[in-house]
Design a protein around this motif. Structure first.
Motif, PDB file in Angstrom:
ATOM      1  N   ALA A  41       5.464 -16.773   5.072  1.00 44.83           N
ATOM      2  CA  ALA A  41       6.575 -17.493   5.695  1.00 44.83           C
ATOM      3  C   ALA A  41       6.837 -18.842   5.051  1.00 44.83           C
ATOM      4  O   ALA A  41       7.750 -19.550   5.488  1.00 44.83           O
ATOM      5  CB  ALA A  41       6.281 -17.684   7.186  1.00 44.83           C
ATOM      6  N   ASN A  42       6.057 -19.201   4.031  1.00 43.21           N
ATOM      7  CA  ASN A  42       6.210 -20.503   3.389  1.00 43.21           C
ATOM      8  C   ASN A  42       7.560 -20.575   2.683  1.00 43.21           C
ATOM      9  O   ASN A  42       7.783 -19.896   1.680  1.00 43.21           O
ATOM     10  CB  ASN A  42       5.073 -20.714   2.387  1.00 43.21           C
ATOM     11  N   PRO A  43       8.497 -21.391   3.156  1.00 45.94           N
ATOM     12  CA  PRO A  43       9.831 -21.419   2.542  1.00 45.94           C
ATOM     13  C   PRO A  43       9.817 -21.938   1.112  1.00 45.94           C
ATOM     14  O   PRO A  43      10.638 -21.524   0.292  1.00 45.94           O
ATOM     15  CB  PRO A  43      10.631 -22.338   3.471  1.00 45.94           C
ATOM     16  N   LEU A  44       8.896 -22.839   0.788  1.00 44.57           N
ATOM     17  CA  LEU A  44       8.848 -23.371  -0.569  1.00 44.57           C
ATOM     18  C   LEU A  44       8.339 -22.312  -1.550  1.00 44.57           C
ATOM     19  O   LEU A  44       8.785 -22.265  -2.699  1.00 44.57           O
ATOM     20  CB  LEU A  44       7.971 -24.612  -0.615  1.00 44.57           C
ATOM     21  N   ALA A  45       7.422 -21.467  -1.104  1.00 44.79           N
ATOM     22  CA  ALA A  45       6.988 -20.360  -1.964  1.00 44.79           C
ATOM     23  C   ALA A  45       8.137 -19.395  -2.214  1.00 44.79           C
ATOM     24  O   ALA A  45       8.314 -18.884  -3.326  1.00 44.79           O
ATOM     25  CB  ALA A  45       5.810 -19.633  -1.321  1.00 44.79           C
ATOM     26  N   LEU A  46       8.949 -19.145  -1.175  1.00 43.51           N
ATOM     27  CA  LEU A  46      10.107 -18.266  -1.340  1.00 43.51           C
ATOM     28  C   LEU A  46      11.115 -18.884  -2.301  1.00 43.51           C
ATOM     29  O   LEU A  46      11.669 -18.192  -3.177  1.00 43.51           O
ATOM     30  CB  LEU A  46      10.756 -18.009   0.019  1.00 43.51           C
ATOM     31  N   LEU A  47      11.362 -20.182  -2.176  1.00 41.89           N
ATOM     32  CA  LEU A  47      12.291 -20.847  -3.092  1.00 41.89           C
ATOM     33  C   LEU A  47      11.772 -20.806  -4.526  1.00 41.89           C
ATOM     34  O   LEU A  47      12.544 -20.620  -5.473  1.00 41.89           O
ATOM     35  CB  LEU A  47      12.518 -22.288  -2.635  1.00 41.89           C
TER      36      LEU A  47
ATOM     37  N   PRO B 179      -3.796 -14.700   6.477  1.00 47.77           N
ATOM     38  CA  PRO B 179      -2.991 -15.490   5.529  1.00 47.77           C
ATOM     39  C   PRO B 179      -1.498 -15.269   5.684  1.00 47.77           C
ATOM     40  O   PRO B 179      -0.782 -14.935   4.741  1.00 47.77           O
ATOM     41  CB  PRO B 179      -3.494 -15.000   4.168  1.00 47.77           C
ATOM     42  N   VAL B 180      -0.980 -15.447   6.915  1.00 49.50           N
ATOM     43  CA  VAL B 180       0.430 -15.191   7.170  1.00 49.50           C
ATOM     44  C   VAL B 180       1.296 -16.354   6.709  1.00 49.50           C
ATOM     45  O   VAL B 180       2.490 -16.183   6.438  1.00 49.50           O
ATOM     46  CB  VAL B 180       0.647 -14.912   8.677  1.00 49.50           C
ATOM     47  N   TYR B 181       0.706 -17.540   6.592  1.00 48.07           N
ATOM     48  CA  TYR B 181       1.513 -18.714   6.233  1.00 48.07           C
ATOM     49  C   TYR B 181       2.167 -18.534   4.873  1.00 48.07           C
ATOM     50  O   TYR B 181       3.317 -18.932   4.670  1.00 48.07           O
ATOM     51  CB  TYR B 181       0.645 -19.978   6.240  1.00 48.07           C
TER      52      TYR B 181
ATOM     53  N   PRO C 283      -5.296 -22.457  14.188  1.00 49.34           N
ATOM     54  CA  PRO C 283      -5.304 -21.233  15.012  1.00 49.34           C
ATOM     55  C   PRO C 283      -4.400 -20.149  14.452  1.00 49.34           C
ATOM     56  O   PRO C 283      -4.707 -18.963  14.582  1.00 49.34           O
ATOM     57  CB  PRO C 283      -4.811 -21.727  16.381  1.00 49.34           C
ATOM     58  N   LEU C 284      -3.278 -20.520  13.819  1.00 44.66           N
ATOM     59  CA  LEU C 284      -2.397 -19.514  13.228  1.00 44.66           C
ATOM     60  C   LEU C 284      -3.130 -18.695  12.171  1.00 44.66           C
ATOM     61  O   LEU C 284      -3.058 -17.460  12.165  1.00 44.66           O
ATOM     62  CB  LEU C 284      -1.183 -20.205  12.598  1.00 44.66           C
ATOM     63  N   SER C 285      -3.851 -19.359  11.296  1.00 40.37           N
ATOM     64  CA  SER C 285      -4.539 -18.663  10.207  1.00 40.37           C
ATOM     65  C   SER C 285      -5.767 -17.913  10.699  1.00 40.37           C
ATOM     66  O   SER C 285      -6.126 -16.877  10.140  1.00 40.37           O
ATOM     67  CB  SER C 285      -4.929 -19.668   9.114  1.00 40.37           C
ATOM     68  N   LEU C 286      -6.424 -18.429  11.725  1.00 43.27           N
ATOM     69  CA  LEU C 286      -7.568 -17.714  12.293  1.00 43.27           C
ATOM     70  C   LEU C 286      -7.134 -16.430  12.980  1.00 43.27           C
ATOM     71  O   LEU C 286      -7.768 -15.382  12.836  1.00 43.27           O
ATOM     72  CB  LEU C 286      -8.302 -18.605  13.290  1.00 43.27           C
ATOM     73  N   LEU C 287      -6.042 -16.485  13.728  1.00 37.46           N
ATOM     74  CA  LEU C 287      -5.621 -15.345  14.532  1.00 37.46           C
ATOM     75  C   LEU C 287      -4.850 -14.303  13.717  1.00 37.46           C
ATOM     76  O   LEU C 287      -4.961 -13.107  13.978  1.00 37.46           O
ATOM     77  CB  LEU C 287      -4.750 -15.827  15.702  1.00 37.46           C
ATOM     78  N   LEU C 288      -4.091 -14.756  12.711  1.00 37.66           N
ATOM     79  CA  LEU C 288      -3.198 -13.843  11.998  1.00 37.66           C
ATOM     80  C   LEU C 288      -3.537 -13.692  10.524  1.00 37.66           C
ATOM     81  O   LEU C 288      -2.870 -12.933   9.821  1.00 37.66           O
ATOM     82  CB  LEU C 288      -1.748 -14.315  12.138  1.00 37.66           C
TER      83      LEU C 288
ATOM     84  N   PRO D 164      -0.422 -28.198  -0.271  1.00 35.35           N
ATOM     85  CA  PRO D 164      -1.612 -28.515   0.543  1.00 35.35           C
ATOM     86  C   PRO D 164      -1.706 -27.681   1.808  1.00 35.35           C
ATOM     87  O   PRO D 164      -2.802 -27.304   2.226  1.00 35.35           O
ATOM     88  CB  PRO D 164      -1.431 -30.010   0.865  1.00 35.35           C
ATOM     89  N   PHE D 165      -0.571 -27.366   2.419  1.00 37.78           N
ATOM     90  CA  PHE D 165      -0.609 -26.605   3.665  1.00 37.78           C
ATOM     91  C   PHE D 165      -0.962 -25.144   3.411  1.00 37.78           C
ATOM     92  O   PHE D 165      -1.684 -24.536   4.204  1.00 37.78           O
ATOM     93  CB  PHE D 165       0.735 -26.727   4.388  1.00 37.78           C
ATOM     94  N   GLN D 166      -0.478 -24.589   2.316  1.00 41.69           N
ATOM     95  CA  GLN D 166      -0.850 -23.212   2.000  1.00 41.69           C
ATOM     96  C   GLN D 166      -2.322 -23.127   1.633  1.00 41.69           C
ATOM     97  O   GLN D 166      -3.016 -22.174   2.010  1.00 41.69           O
ATOM     98  CB  GLN D 166       0.004 -22.668   0.849  1.00 41.69           C
ATOM     99  N   ALA D 167      -2.832 -24.122   0.905  1.00 40.78           N
ATOM    100  CA  ALA D 167      -4.258 -24.129   0.577  1.00 40.78           C
ATOM    101  C   ALA D 167      -5.105 -24.237   1.841  1.00 40.78           C
ATOM    102  O   ALA D 167      -6.139 -23.562   1.968  1.00 40.78           O
ATOM    103  CB  ALA D 167      -4.566 -25.291  -0.371  1.00 40.78           C
ATOM    104  N   TYR D 168      -4.688 -25.078   2.779  1.00 39.16           N
ATOM    105  CA  TYR D 168      -5.400 -25.224   4.045  1.00 39.16           C
ATOM    106  C   TYR D 168      -5.369 -23.907   4.817  1.00 39.16           C
ATOM    107  O   TYR D 168      -6.402 -23.437   5.342  1.00 39.16           O
ATOM    108  CB  TYR D 168      -4.741 -26.343   4.849  1.00 39.16           C
ATOM    109  N   ALA D 169      -4.182 -23.290   4.886  1.00 38.80           N
ATOM    110  CA  ALA D 169      -4.054 -22.031   5.613  1.00 38.80           C
ATOM    111  C   ALA D 169      -4.901 -20.937   4.977  1.00 38.80           C
ATOM    112  O   ALA D 169      -5.584 -20.174   5.676  1.00 38.80           O
ATOM    113  CB  ALA D 169      -2.586 -21.607   5.665  1.00 38.80           C
TER     114      ALA D 169
END
Length: 439
Positions: A125-131, A120-122, A113-118, A212-217
């Motif tokens: 906010a993905n902390p591993l991408a920021l790191l 590619p916001v994940y 629902p997060l990705s449907l409503l907003l 995997p979570f970013q790909a899913y999002a």
């Protein structure tokens, strides 16, 4: 998945269906056949060539592109990562530890629902991408294997993320004692090490290819009405977006893994599976591993055979192209199987989030909240939502597949070339309903 207190498939059952199960399955098949027939008569030429432009929103674009907005999202992601990290490493080994609900419910289920409503916001906010970006900007030796550039990255696509999704499905559905901190600690360490270690070897782009979570999002966000076109956020027709947005290499592997994992989840709840595994002398982990791999392989094989009517398997262009038509099916299955879980256990996780260390804290003022059942105290309503989610996802999938097929098939084969994939989708529909509602 043992740390959760409600069935993964929600609260509906075959007794709660608005129709008897045979009638529901037959009606679903009829809906797909009628939809295909109507499309064949009324939709004979491609309609969605080019980008899904929609309504431009320059004000929203300035907002989401603002440095402060992206900084806030990044900080929130890091704070959440740190808060849950404290619960993971310093919290008590109890089901009330919020790291279990965060991992298995908020992250895995809430990402839909997060990705449907907003959109590619994940990824923002993905902390591993920021790191990973921080390692690169700090001048640390990232991207040591320079061969992964240009066409190599395009060929790699999201195949590593598909492997990660399969691994997480194994953790969720097969891993013994996955409701203990020791197991979850090991998996979180492996996840962080794989992404940051890959960043050091291959560069900051590795997170986008392997998380995997970013790909899913990102996959689900393709069905969101919020999309970028030429750098500007637009409000678009989600169906057109699915039919026109490009599919990177490995998209077929991601959708097959997601759909296969959800199907296997439903299969493990059937009476046949329970009787067979309980009476067998073989370890349940072996049964689960073979069953999960077999279900993913079955989805992959049937989808590939369905696409054969549209194009050859090699190169994999048609397979990745038509994978977009499976995205609505993935979303429909996720809603049908996990919506009740998200509503109930998501609230429980919010309550537990105020006390990550089990010391009686009420940091966010949520510890005293009560769980609201909403519509879930009416099982018939849940069963109806599940039925509509599966059938609706397949109807949208047929529509998107029809548009994509018209674009690549010669005129003389525009209908016959789609029949194998239509039969596969009918099989997915029947199988999904039987797994969800059969005893």
């Amino acid at each position: 998945m043992t740390p959760l207190l409600v069935p993964l498939h929600g609260l509906g059952s075959r007794q709660d269906l608005p129709l008897p199960l045979p009638a529901a399955v037959g009606g679903a098949v009829l809906v797909l056949l009628v939809s295909f027939a109507v499309l064949g008569l009324a939709w004979r030429e491609p309609r969605w060539d080019g980008l899904a432009r929609g309504v431009p929103l320059p004000g929203l674009t300035r907002l989401v592109d603002g440095r402060w907005f992206r900084t806030v999202l990044a900080v929130l992601g890091l704070l959440a990562f740190a808060w849950l990290g404290a619960a993971l490493w310093l919290g008590r080994d109890r089901v009330t530890n919020p790291v279990f609900g965060f991992t298995y419910v908020w992250l895995w289920v809430g990402i839909v629902p997060l990705s449907l409503l907003l959109g590619p916001v994940y990824r923002l906010a993905n902390p591993l991408a920021l790191l990973a970006r921080s390692l690169h900007r700090a001048g640390l030796p990232t991207g040591g294997l320079r061969s992964l550039a240009g066409t190599t990255w395009r060929r790699l696509g999201t195949f590593p993320a598909a492997i990660g999704l399969l691994a997480f499905s194994w953790l969720e559905l097969v891993q013994p004692d996955n409701n203990t901190l020791a197991v979850l600690q090991a998996w979180w360490l492996a996840w962080v090490a794989a992404l940051l270690g890959g960043t050091i070897l291959f560069g900051a782009r590795w997170v986008g290819a392997a998380d995997p979570f970013q790909a899913y999002a990102d996959l689900v966000s393709r069905a969101s009405p919020w999309q970028r076109v030429d750098g500007v956020v637009h409000l678009v027709n989600p169906l057109r977006q699915l039919g026109t947005s490009g599919s990177p290499a490995g998209t077929w592997a991601v959708v097959a893994t997601l759909l296969g994992g959800t199907a296997f989840d439903g299969f493990t709840s059937t009476s046949w599976w329970v009787r067979t595994t309980q009476s067998s002398g073989l370890p349940r982990e072996l049964w689960g591993t073979v069953g999960l791999l077999g279900m993913v392989a079955l989805i992959t094989l049937t989808f590939a055979l369905g696409v054969r009517g549209i194009g050859h398997l090699r190169p994999a262009g048609p397979v990745n192209l038509m994978a977009a038509s499976v995205i609505p099916i993935v979303i429909g299955y996720a809603v049908a199987h996990y919506l009740s879980l998200l509503v109930l256990e998501g609230q429980r996780t919010l309550i537990n989030l105020s006390d990550p260390l089990g010391l009686g804290w009420n940091a966010f003022g949520t510890a005293e909240l009560a769980i609201l059942p909403l519509w879930l105290d009416t099982p018939a309503a849940t069963a109806t939502i599940q039925l509509l989610a599966i059938v609706g996802g397949h109807v949208v999938g047929v529509l998107v597949a029809h548009e994509l097929a018209l674009r690549v098939l010669p005129v003389r084969r525009r209908l016959t070339g789609q029949l194998p994939l239509l039969l596969v989708m009918i099989g997915y529909t029947c199988g999904g309903l039987l797994l969800l509602f059969s005893p």
